[in-house]
Enzyme design. Structure first.
Site, mmCIF file in Angstrom:
data_model
loop_
_atom_site.group_PDB
_atom_site.id
_atom_site.type_symbol
_atom_site.label_atom_id
_atom_site.label_comp_id
_atom_site.label_asym_id
_atom_site.label_seq_id
_atom_site.Cartn_x
_atom_site.Cartn_y
_atom_site.Cartn_z
ATOM 1 N N HIS A 170 0.839 -1.216 0.000
ATOM 2 C CA HIS A 170 0.000 0.000 0.000
ATOM 3 C C HIS A 170 0.869 1.258 0.000
ATOM 4 O O HIS A 170 0.427 2.317 0.441
ATOM 5 C CB HIS A 170 -0.955 0.028 1.202
ATOM 6 C CG HIS A 170 -1.665 -1.261 1.438
ATOM 7 N ND1 HIS A 170 -2.896 -1.547 0.892
ATOM 8 C CD2 HIS A 170 -1.293 -2.372 2.137
ATOM 9 C CE1 HIS A 170 -3.262 -2.769 1.262
ATOM 10 N NE2 HIS A 170 -2.301 -3.292 2.000
ATOM 11 N N SER A 291 14.574 22.133 -15.730
ATOM 12 C CA SER A 291 13.402 22.959 -15.996
ATOM 13 C C SER A 291 13.883 24.294 -16.521
ATOM 14 O O SER A 291 14.930 24.790 -16.106
ATOM 15 C CB SER A 291 12.614 23.151 -14.698
ATOM 16 O OG SER A 291 11.809 24.310 -14.784
ATOM 17 N N LYS A 297 15.516 22.018 -10.541
ATOM 18 C CA LYS A 297 14.900 20.778 -11.023
ATOM 19 C C LYS A 297 15.841 19.849 -11.777
ATOM 20 O O LYS A 297 16.668 20.279 -12.569
ATOM 21 C CB LYS A 297 13.709 21.107 -11.949
ATOM 22 C CG LYS A 297 12.506 21.695 -11.265
ATOM 23 C CD LYS A 297 11.931 20.813 -10.162
ATOM 24 C CE LYS A 297 11.156 19.654 -10.716
ATOM 25 N NZ LYS A 297 9.910 20.095 -11.355
ATOM 26 N N GLU A 304 9.547 8.707 -16.817
ATOM 27 C CA GLU A 304 8.218 9.311 -17.007
ATOM 28 C C GLU A 304 7.693 9.043 -18.415
ATOM 29 O O GLU A 304 6.528 8.701 -18.619
ATOM 30 C CB GLU A 304 8.276 10.823 -16.782
ATOM 31 C CG GLU A 304 8.439 11.228 -15.343
ATOM 32 C CD GLU A 304 8.561 12.740 -15.230
ATOM 33 O OE1 GLU A 304 7.546 13.381 -14.940
ATOM 34 O OE2 GLU A 304 9.658 13.270 -15.464
#
Ligand code: ARG
Length: 476
Positions: A170, A291, A297, A304
Site C-alpha cells: 500500500h 526545468s 529541477k 516518465e
C-alpha cells in the site's frame, strides 16, 4: 514519392500494370493514395526480397522456373536491395505497396522473367510471410535488449545484496528488504516477458507462402523447401487461415504490452525514489533534464516518458484486436491496417528497453538514506511478533501485543528498537534483552527471511547466481 495523375477518361486510362486487364479506367488518384501502404510497408523491403528469393528458388527446384530465370530474379532483387539501402530507390505510391514497387522495378530491369516471379503466389500470402519474417527479426532484437537489461539489473542487484531499504505494501512501510531483492523482482518480471516472446516466436515462425490468394495454387510447389530456405519451423497448415489471421501480431503486441506494463511499474518506482521525499536513488544527469524556469529541477524524464508510452502500446494492441474482430475468411483489405500499430509497438518497446538497459545499471542507490527510511515506520514489527511466537505466544496474541508496543512508539515518536527493554516488557514478560539483536535490527529482520524467494542477503546472492544460469538456458 510520386502520385498518380491518371486521367479518369476510360479511353485514355492508364490502368495499373498489375491488374489493368479487367479495368476500363485508371484508379482515382486519391483512391490510389488512400489505399496505398508503401508509405509504411517499405519498412520490410528486406523480408519481402528474402521471401521472393526463396519463392523463386523453390519454383526453379520444381521446374516452374528455369535456373537462368531464377538467377536473373535473384540478381535483380539483390541489386534492388542494394539500391534501397543506398537510398536510391524511388518508392511510387501508385504502385501501392512494397511488393508491387519491387516487382515492378524488377520487371523494368530484367523484362519478362520479372513477370514470372509472382507465379503460384499472391500478395496475400506474400504480405503474411513478410510480416512474420519481420516480427520474427524484431522479437530477436527485442530479446537481445531484454537480455542486456536483465544482466544490468543482475549486476546492480549483486552490488546491493546487503543494501537495506523499506519494503512497501500500500506504499506504506511494511518490512525491511534488500535493494538487491527488490531489483530481483524486476528481473523476474522481465524474465517472464522474455519467455512470452520466445513462446510467441514459435507461432510467428510458420510459413504462409504457398497459400496464394486463399485456396492454394495449381503449381507443384514444395512449401517445406521454401520454409527451410527462410528458416521457418513449419508451414501454416491451412491456406485460408494463413493469409488472413494476424493473431501472431496481436500476440506479439500483447507480449509487448506486458513488457511496457512492467517497465511502467519500474518507472513509477524510479520516479518516486528520485524525488526529494524519498531520495533513495540518483539517476545520472545524462538521463535527466532540467526545468527552464525552476533552476533546482532535475527531472526523471526517461522513466516518465516510458510510463507514458505504455499507453501507446496498449492502444496498438486494442487497434489490432479490433481490426481482426469479425473479419470473415480469408484476406480482407482491413489487414493492411495491421502494420502501423505493430510498428509503433515495436519502436516503442525497443526504444524503452534501450533506454532502460543503459540507465538502470547506472542507478546510484543512496544506501544511508534507504537504511534511515527502513528504520522508520516500525518495519520490524512483524519480527517482534515472530519473536514472541518463537517464545510460545500464539500469532494473533503476538500481533495484539506488538500493536500495543507500536502505539507506545507512535506516542513517544520512537521506533521499536528505540524503546527500552522495560518499556517493551510491560506488554509481555517473554520479551528479553536478546530481542534487540534477534528481532529489532534491520539485519536480523532480513537475515531471518532465509529461504528461496526470501530477502536474506545470502538468498538474494544465490538467486543472482541461479539467474545467470537461467539466462544462459533461456537464450541458448
Ligand atoms: N498491401 C497489402 C497489405 O498490406 C498487400 C496485400 C494486398 N492484397 C490484396 N489482395 N489487395 O495487406
Amino acid at each position: 514519392m510520386t502520385t498518380s495523375s491518371n486521367s479518369s477518361n476510360p479511353s485514355q486510362a492508364q490502368t495499373s500494370g498489375m491488374w489493368g486487364g479487367r479495368f476500363s479506367e485508371a484508379t482515382d488518384a486519391f483512391v490510389a493514395e488512400f489505399t496505398a501502404s508503401v508509405q509504411f510497408d517499405q519498412r520490410f523491403y528486406k523480408q519481402d526480397i528474402a521471401g521472393s528469393i526463396a519463392h523463386a528458388t523453390m519454383l526453379a527446384k520444381v521446374g516452374v522456373l528455369t535456373q537462368q530465370e531464377r538467377d536473373d530474379i535473384i540478381n535483380g532483387l539483390n541489386t534492388i536491395q542494394a539500391e534501397i539501402e543506398a537510398g536510391n530507390f524511388e518508392w511510387r505510391i501508385e504502385l501501392e505497396d512494397v511488393h508491387m514497387n519491387i516487382e515492378s522495378l524488377l520487371t523494368d530491369r530484367i523484362g519478362i522473367t520479372g513477370k514470372k516471379l509472382h507465379t503460384g503466389r499472391s500478395r496475400n500470402d506474400q504480405v503474411a510471410t513478410d510480416i512474420r519474417l519481420y516480427v520474427r527479426d524484431e522479437i530477436d532484437a527485442i530479446l537481445k535488449l531484454l537480455e542486456k537489461l536483465q544482466k544490468g539489473i543482475l549486476g546492480l542487484a549483486a552490488q546491493n545484496t546487503n543494501t537495506i531499504m523499506p519494503g512497501f505494501t500500500h506504499l506504506q512501510t511494511a518490512q525491511p528488504v534488500t535493494f538487491g531483492h527488490h531489483l530481483m523482482a524486476w528481473f523476474e518480471m522481465l524474465v517472464r516477458d522474455s519467455e512470452r516472446l520466445i513462446d510467441c516466436r514459435k507461432r510467428v515462425n510458420r510459413l504462409p507462402l504457398g497459400s496464394a490468394a486463399l485456396a492454394g495454387t495449381t503449381y507443384p510447389i514444395e512449401r517445406a523447401y521454401t520454409a527451410e530456405l527462410l528458416g521457418f519451423e513449419a508451414v501454416c497448415e491451412n491456406s485460408l487461415d494463413a493469409v488472413s489471421d494476424r493473431d501472431f501480431a496481436i500476440e506479439f503486441t500483447a507480449a509487448a504490452s506486458l513488457i511496457m506494463m512492467h517497465l511502467s511499474r519500474m518507472s513509477e518506482e524510479m520516479i518516486l525514489w528520485t524525488s526529494a521525499q524519498f531520495k533513495f536513488v540518483n539517476i545520472p544527469d545524462r538521463f535527466c533534464t532540467g526545468s527552464s524556469i525552476m533552476p533546482q529541477k532535475k527531472n526523471p524524464d526517461v522513466p516518465e516518458l516510458i510510463r507514458g508510452k505504455t499507453g501507446r502500446v496498449y492502444g496498438d494492441l486494442m487497434s489490432l484486436l479490433t481490426l481482426m474482430k469479425g473479419q470473415p475468411l480469408a484476406y480482407n483489405k482491413d489487414n493492411q491496417e495491421d502494420k502501423e500499430p505493430l510498428f509503433d509497438a515495436i519502436d516503442t518497446v525497443r526504444g524503452s528497453l534501450m533506454a532502460f538497459a543503459d540507465m538502470i545499471p547506472a542507478l546510484v542507490p543512496n544506501i544511508e538514506i534507504m537504511r534511515e527510511a527502513a528504520l522508520r515506520g516500525f518495519s520490524t514489527a512483524t519480527d517482534l511478533a515472530d519473536y514472541l511466537v518463537k517464545n510460545g505466544v500464539a500469532f494473533r496474541d503476538a500481533h495484539e501485543i506488538v500493536g500495543k508496543a507500536v502505539a507506545l512508539g507512535v506516542q513517544e515518536s520512537k521506533d521499536l528498537s528505540e524503546l527500552t527493554l522495560e518499556q517493551l516488557q510491560q506488554f509481555s514478560d517473554l520479551i528479553q534483552a536478546d530481542v534487540f539483536e534477534k528481532a529489532l535490527t534491520l539485519e536480523a529482520s532480513v537475515n531471518a527471511r532465509n529461504h528461496i524467494g526470501g530477502t536474506a542477503p545470502n538468498q538474494v546472492a544465490a538467486a543472482i547466481e541461479r539467474a545467470y544460469v537461467r539466462l544462459e538456458k533461456l537464450y541458448a
